[in-house]
Scaffold this motif. Sequence first.
Motif, short mmCIF file in Angstrom:
data_model
loop_
_atom_site.label_atom_id
_atom_site.label_comp_id
_atom_site.label_asym_id
_atom_site.label_seq_id
_atom_site.Cartn_x
_atom_site.Cartn_y
_atom_site.Cartn_z
N ALA A 66 0.82 -1.22 0.00
CA ALA A 66 0.00 0.00 0.00
C ALA A 66 0.85 1.27 0.00
O ALA A 66 0.43 2.31 -0.48
CB ALA A 66 -0.92 0.00 1.22
N CYS A 125 -3.76 -2.23 -7.56
CA CYS A 125 -4.66 -3.14 -6.83
C CYS A 125 -4.57 -4.55 -7.39
O CYS A 125 -4.47 -5.53 -6.64
CB CYS A 125 -6.11 -2.63 -6.92
SG CYS A 125 -6.47 -1.18 -5.91
N ILE A 179 -5.35 -7.57 2.36
CA ILE A 179 -4.93 -6.47 1.50
C ILE A 179 -6.12 -5.88 0.75
O ILE A 179 -6.17 -4.66 0.49
CB ILE A 179 -3.84 -6.95 0.50
CG1 ILE A 179 -3.28 -5.77 -0.31
CG2 ILE A 179 -4.39 -8.02 -0.43
CD1 ILE A 179 -2.54 -4.76 0.50
N THR A 205 -7.85 -3.23 2.81
CA THR A 205 -7.02 -2.02 2.86
C THR A 205 -7.18 -1.19 1.60
O THR A 205 -7.36 0.03 1.63
CB THR A 205 -5.54 -2.40 3.05
OG1 THR A 205 -5.39 -3.13 4.26
CG2 THR A 205 -4.66 -1.17 3.09
N LEU A 206 -7.13 -1.85 0.45
CA LEU A 206 -7.20 -1.15 -0.83
C LEU A 206 -8.59 -0.56 -1.09
O LEU A 206 -8.70 0.54 -1.67
CB LEU A 206 -6.81 -2.11 -1.96
CG LEU A 206 -5.34 -2.56 -1.96
CD1 LEU A 206 -5.11 -3.66 -2.98
CD2 LEU A 206 -4.42 -1.37 -2.23
N MET A 228 -8.84 2.61 0.82
CA MET A 228 -8.10 3.67 0.13
C MET A 228 -8.87 4.17 -1.09
O MET A 228 -8.89 5.38 -1.38
CB MET A 228 -6.73 3.15 -0.29
CG MET A 228 -5.79 2.83 0.86
SD MET A 228 -4.22 2.14 0.29
CE MET A 228 -3.55 3.53 -0.62
N SER A 260 -2.71 5.84 3.81
CA SER A 260 -3.79 5.17 4.52
C SER A 260 -3.46 5.12 6.00
O SER A 260 -2.34 4.78 6.38
CB SER A 260 -3.98 3.75 3.97
OG SER A 260 -4.83 3.01 4.81
N ASN A 269 -1.73 1.90 7.47
CA ASN A 269 -0.29 1.66 7.45
C ASN A 269 0.36 2.08 8.77
O ASN A 269 1.26 1.41 9.28
CB ASN A 269 0.36 2.39 6.28
CG ASN A 269 0.48 1.50 5.06
OD1 ASN A 269 -0.17 0.46 4.99
ND2 ASN A 269 1.28 1.91 4.11
#
Length: 463
Positions: A91, A103, A124, A127-128, A131, A210, A213
């Motif tokens: 990320a 991504c 993951i 998280t993406l 974002m 983000s 992180n």
Amino acid sequence: MLVKSCLLLIVASLVVCSYFAIPILIPLTGGLLLLCALARMTGFPMKDIGRMLISRLDLPLKAGVIFLMIGMITAMWRASGTIPMIIYFGARYIKPEFFLLACFWICAIVSFLLGTAFGSVGTIGLTLIVMARAGGVDPLMAAGAIISGCFVGDQCSPMSSTTNIIAVLTKTSLHKNVLRLLKALVLPFSITSAVFAVLSLSQPLQLVESPLNAELARFFMFNGWVLLPAGIVLLLMLLKVSAKHAILVSALAAAWIAWRFQGQAPLALLKQAFLGYEFIQDSPLRTILPGGGVISMVNSEIILIVSTMYGGIFSGTGMLSDLENGILCLAARFGRSAAVTLAALATCAFAASQVFAVMLTEQIAGKLFNKDDGLEREALALALASTAMLISSSVPWNICSAVPAAMLGVGSGYIPFNIYAVMIPACFAVRGYFRERKQRLALNHGWPDGEKGGEEDGDAKGI
């Protein structure tokens, strides 16, 4: 007519239960009981029906050990910080103008290491998508890129439970299957990357940093040791060590790293290996990181057992004989690759799980392959992994579509952007059609390369 009515009823129940988030085992088990009753009504004695149900149980028993070990290693990789570290650096270095492409690539790498689409989406992927929403990117496009990437590893990783199932089902080498799949994905992966690169230009990320992180760096120690478990799996697989031994060694290394660098107690690690990784601190990571463990794979193992019983009933009673004959006719007209792809489309519309779709496709299209020939079995393995395994992720009522969509908080609107799941079967069918056409022309004209045309580029006969 009665058989078709029962099959349609099972399909309807699967669709309804998927829509209302009812556990898929309920309609699967109910459908199996319905087929058993139908077999009894058509004259099969209960003793024979019982034999049909257990005739293929060697498959889930062989694959079950790997299933449970995969659950264990995903928990240990969380505890050791391996997954958090991959998320953190993945990320951190995203270029805003190529967010969708990033991504896809990041999720492809993570899923290849984990071998699970669900686990990758749940780590993951979350998280993406956070974002994407914060940065003004279309969440449906982002979800399509994330899910496309997550199914790269689900299809071709040696850690993937379904890839292991296909190896057991077709009696082929897992290592050879993985190498063939990696070679076959070059073109569809490149096309998918190009599509997401173009889409990225219209959907640049407005916010790169983000807060997740910062949370990851706060709770985990990151250093070179933390990536060791992933490196061990890759190295041992390249050395053709069995999947079970590679997973075990990697899990033990991850447990040591979790104890040495992340402050995890040995008894706590043992508990997490079975019940799943726990993250009890007050942090947004509590909704992202927990998971894995042996227990997380029990439901998948039960689905595999029930799906195997379906195969036994279909094989013993001949209920799918009309569909099998139709696929044989299609193969004679359009070639084997196209016929397998159409069979996978039909089974994915019927099946509610990836494993069920793979096994039904093998049941229906398996007669197109000479299973006494090693190259033919390898061709069947490639066909199953290139069709039913991917198409499942674009069927709204299939758990391979419904679960990731629910995790990411999007509906079925992401499906038009699930590019990889379209490219793999499309490239497989088109390439196979022209290769088989070339073979037929060579044989008709007596050209010397007619017999070996099917093995070009490292592919098995006719694929």
